[in-house]
Design an enzyme around this catalytic site. Structure first.
Site, PDB file in Angstrom:
ATOM      1  CG  HIS A 155      -8.247  -4.071  -2.331  1.00 36.40           C
ATOM      2  ND1 HIS A 155      -9.287  -3.218  -2.596  1.00 36.40           N
ATOM      3  CD2 HIS A 155      -7.224  -3.284  -1.906  1.00 36.40           C
ATOM      4  CE1 HIS A 155      -8.904  -1.966  -2.346  1.00 36.40           C
ATOM      5  NE2 HIS A 155      -7.656  -1.985  -1.944  1.00 36.40           N
ATOM      6  NE  ARG A 177      -4.355   1.595   1.551  1.00 41.15           N
ATOM      7  CZ  ARG A 177      -4.948   2.585   2.228  1.00 41.15           C
ATOM      8  NH1 ARG A 177      -4.512   2.918   3.426  1.00 41.15           N
ATOM      9  NH2 ARG A 177      -5.954   3.230   1.707  1.00 41.15           N
ATOM     10  CD1 TRP A 223     -11.635  -6.497  -0.278  1.00 38.50           C
ATOM     11  CD2 TRP A 223      -9.748  -6.118   0.881  1.00 38.50           C
ATOM     12  NE1 TRP A 223     -11.440  -5.138  -0.200  1.00 38.50           N
ATOM     13  CE2 TRP A 223     -10.299  -4.878   0.495  1.00 38.50           C
ATOM     14  CE3 TRP A 223      -8.561  -6.126   1.607  1.00 38.50           C
ATOM     15  CZ2 TRP A 223      -9.706  -3.649   0.806  1.00 38.50           C
ATOM     16  CZ3 TRP A 223      -7.964  -4.903   1.936  1.00 38.50           C
ATOM     17  CH2 TRP A 223      -8.526  -3.690   1.543  1.00 38.50           C
ATOM     18  CG  HIS A 259      -1.760   5.204  -0.828  1.00 36.65           C
ATOM     19  ND1 HIS A 259      -2.541   5.666   0.198  1.00 36.65           N
ATOM     20  CD2 HIS A 259      -2.553   4.360  -1.541  1.00 36.65           C
ATOM     21  CE1 HIS A 259      -3.743   5.115   0.116  1.00 36.65           C
ATOM     22  NE2 HIS A 259      -3.772   4.310  -0.922  1.00 36.65           N
TER      23      HIS A 259
HETATM   24 FE1  CCH Z   1      -6.416  -0.345  -1.491  1.00 35.75          FE
HETATM   25  N1  CCH Z   1      -7.349   0.155   0.232  1.00 35.75           N
HETATM   26  N2  CCH Z   1      -7.685   0.853  -2.534  1.00 35.75           N
HETATM   27  N3  CCH Z   1      -5.372  -0.721  -3.196  1.00 35.75           N
HETATM   28  N4  CCH Z   1      -5.094  -1.424  -0.425  1.00 35.75           N
HETATM   29  C1  CCH Z   1      -7.053  -0.307   1.486  1.00 35.75           C
HETATM   30  C2  CCH Z   1      -6.091  -1.228   1.816  1.00 35.75           C
HETATM   31  C3  CCH Z   1      -5.194  -1.768   0.896  1.00 35.75           C
HETATM   32  C4  CCH Z   1      -8.725   1.557  -2.021  1.00 35.75           C
HETATM   33  C5  CCH Z   1      -9.027   1.729  -0.678  1.00 35.75           C
HETATM   34  C6  CCH Z   1      -8.392   1.038   0.354  1.00 35.75           C
HETATM   35  C7  CCH Z   1      -5.661  -0.246  -4.440  1.00 35.75           C
HETATM   36  C8  CCH Z   1      -6.828   0.432  -4.801  1.00 35.75           C
HETATM   37  C9  CCH Z   1      -7.737   0.948  -3.899  1.00 35.75           C
HETATM   38  C10 CCH Z   1      -4.024  -2.131  -0.948  1.00 35.75           C
HETATM   39  C11 CCH Z   1      -3.539  -2.047  -2.242  1.00 35.75           C
HETATM   40  C12 CCH Z   1      -4.169  -1.360  -3.260  1.00 35.75           C
HETATM   41  C13 CCH Z   1      -7.927   0.318   2.439  1.00 35.75           C
HETATM   42  C14 CCH Z   1      -7.898   0.075   3.939  1.00 35.75           C
HETATM   43  C15 CCH Z   1      -8.757   1.142   1.735  1.00 35.75           C
HETATM   44  C16 CCH Z   1      -9.872   2.005   2.305  1.00 35.75           C
HETATM   45  C17 CCH Z   1      -6.805   0.934   4.621  1.00 35.75           C
HETATM   46  C18 CCH Z   1      -6.733   0.681   6.107  1.00 35.75           C
HETATM   47  O1  CCH Z   1      -7.758   0.850   6.775  1.00 35.75           O
HETATM   48  O2  CCH Z   1      -5.642   0.301   6.585  1.00 35.75           O
HETATM   49  C19 CCH Z   1      -9.504   2.125  -3.118  1.00 35.75           C
HETATM   50  C20 CCH Z   1     -10.731   2.997  -2.946  1.00 35.75           C
HETATM   51  C21 CCH Z   1      -8.898   1.733  -4.274  1.00 35.75           C
HETATM   52  C22 CCH Z   1      -9.299   1.974  -5.684  1.00 35.75           C
HETATM   53  O3  CCH Z   1     -10.437   2.275  -5.990  1.00 35.75           O
HETATM   54  C23 CCH Z   1      -4.576  -0.545  -5.324  1.00 35.75           C
HETATM   55  C24 CCH Z   1      -4.507  -0.130  -6.797  1.00 35.75           C
HETATM   56  C25 CCH Z   1      -3.635  -1.237  -4.594  1.00 35.75           C
HETATM   57  C26 CCH Z   1      -2.283  -1.771  -5.003  1.00 35.75           C
HETATM   58  C27 CCH Z   1      -1.932  -2.059  -6.236  1.00 35.75           C
HETATM   59  C28 CCH Z   1      -3.469  -3.001   0.073  1.00 35.75           C
HETATM   60  C29 CCH Z   1      -2.330  -3.997  -0.095  1.00 35.75           C
HETATM   61  C30 CCH Z   1      -4.213  -2.764   1.242  1.00 35.75           C
HETATM   62  C31 CCH Z   1      -4.039  -3.434   2.605  1.00 35.75           C
HETATM   63  C32 CCH Z   1      -3.175  -2.596   3.506  1.00 35.75           C
HETATM   64  C33 CCH Z   1      -2.985  -3.190   4.883  1.00 35.75           C
HETATM   65  O4  CCH Z   1      -2.509  -2.448   5.747  1.00 35.75           O
HETATM   66  O5  CCH Z   1      -3.289  -4.362   5.108  1.00 35.75           O
END
Ligand code: CCH
Length: 287
Positions: A171, A44, A187, A48
């Protein structure tokens, strides 16, 4: 004898492999976090750092590592990513020659590979920039929105529908945290293994709106323990997105291949590379 005049240190693939190995080792050691791995939050962070790119102005992207600074570090979307930045600090101390921007993207590539995902060929050459290069808030997607928003945000980075769906397949990893995004839960049942489960569950499971006081999210009918964001559900509401969801749900190899290509592209958006050569790193279990 006189010491030989040395030029500036120019790291080679073997030097970056050492950085990769140190990150992989730290991932293996630091299991007392979340579901047992910092891998998801490293992915993530890389996303970002890169996903702020704007193709019209050429601003944002992984070059610069401007999330080190407020205001970018305080943007709502970046809540919780300090855990990932802090995780990488000892690696930066051990290899001071690597830029934060190269390190954060290498961390994401390493995490994908170490969590059994596809190979992520990676290129060095990012340079850190100062606070003046911070991007404005609002460039990263808002999970409460619909398919139009997803398309707007990711086309600003230069991605097409197929690439957007593939990217969001990340995700499969990690979870939502109420104290970070307000959303809650993982997820799928294997949040520390890179799979196409996100797509399979999206298609095969029945998703109901979760009854709680938090933001709107969806929960699986079978167990009530998994989650989908509104933007995740948008991927099966929109027919042009859905055809890729269905394809990736059935064909894990296609997902791995297409995810790798698009994640490589994401990590390179807006970076003025001086070399075309990408490195393929050996994973910890192949050595
Ligand atoms: Fe995401 N993401 N993401 N995401 N994401 C969150 C967590 C992860 C969105 C929203 C969220 C991508 C696209 C999107 C990861 C990778 C990717 C969370 C929870 C939200 C909200 C954060 C928390 O509470 O810690 C949205 C909206 C979109 C697009 O529409 C893309 C693209 C990627 C990478 C290629 C990953 C990995 C996580 C898990 C992080 C963790 O701490 O476990």
């Amino acid at each position: 004898a006189q010491a030989q005049a040395k030029g500036p240190f120019v790291p080679a693939q073997a030097d970056y492999q050492k950085v990769y190995d140190a990150i992989a080792q730290r991932l293996a050691d630091e299991t007392d976090y979340d579901d047992g791995s910092y891998g998801p939050v490293l992915v993530r962070l890389a996303w970002h750092a890169s996903g702020t790119y704007d193709k019209e102005t050429g601003t944002g992207g992984s070059n610069g590592a401007t999330m080190r600074f407020a205001p970018e570090s305080d943007h709502g979307a970046n809540a919780g990513l300090k855990a990932a930045r802090d995780f990488l600090e000892p690696i930066k101390a051990q290899f001071p020659w690597i830029s934060y921007s190269d390190l954060w993207t290498l961390g994401g590539a390493c995490a994908i590979q170490e969590l059994s995902g596809p190979t992520i060929p990676w290129r060095p050459g990012r340079e850190d920039r100062d606070v003046s290069a911070c991007t404005p808030d609002g460039r990263l997607p808002d999970a409460a929105k619909d398919q139009r928003h997803v398309r707007d945000i990711f086309s600003r980075m230069g991605f097409d529908d197929r690439e957007m769906v593939a990217l969001i397949g990340a995700h499969a990893l990690g979870r939502c945290h109420t104290d970070r995004s307000g959303y809650d839960g993982p997820w799928n049942f294997s949040p520390t293994v890179f799979t196409n489960e996100f797509f399979r569950l999206l298609v095969e499971e029945k998703w109901n709106q979760k009854k709680w006081n938090g933001p709107t999210q969806f929960t699986d009918k079978s167990t009530g323990t998994l989650m989908m964001l509104p933007t995740d559900m948008a991927l099966i509401k929109d027919k042009n997105f859905k055809k890729h969801v269905e394809r990736y749900a059935k064909d894990s190899d296609a997902f791995f291949k297409e995810f790798s290509d698009v994640f490589v592209k994401l990590l390179e958006l807006g970076v003025p590379f001086k070399t075309d050569e990408r490195f393929v790193f050996k994973t910890s279990d192949s050595e």
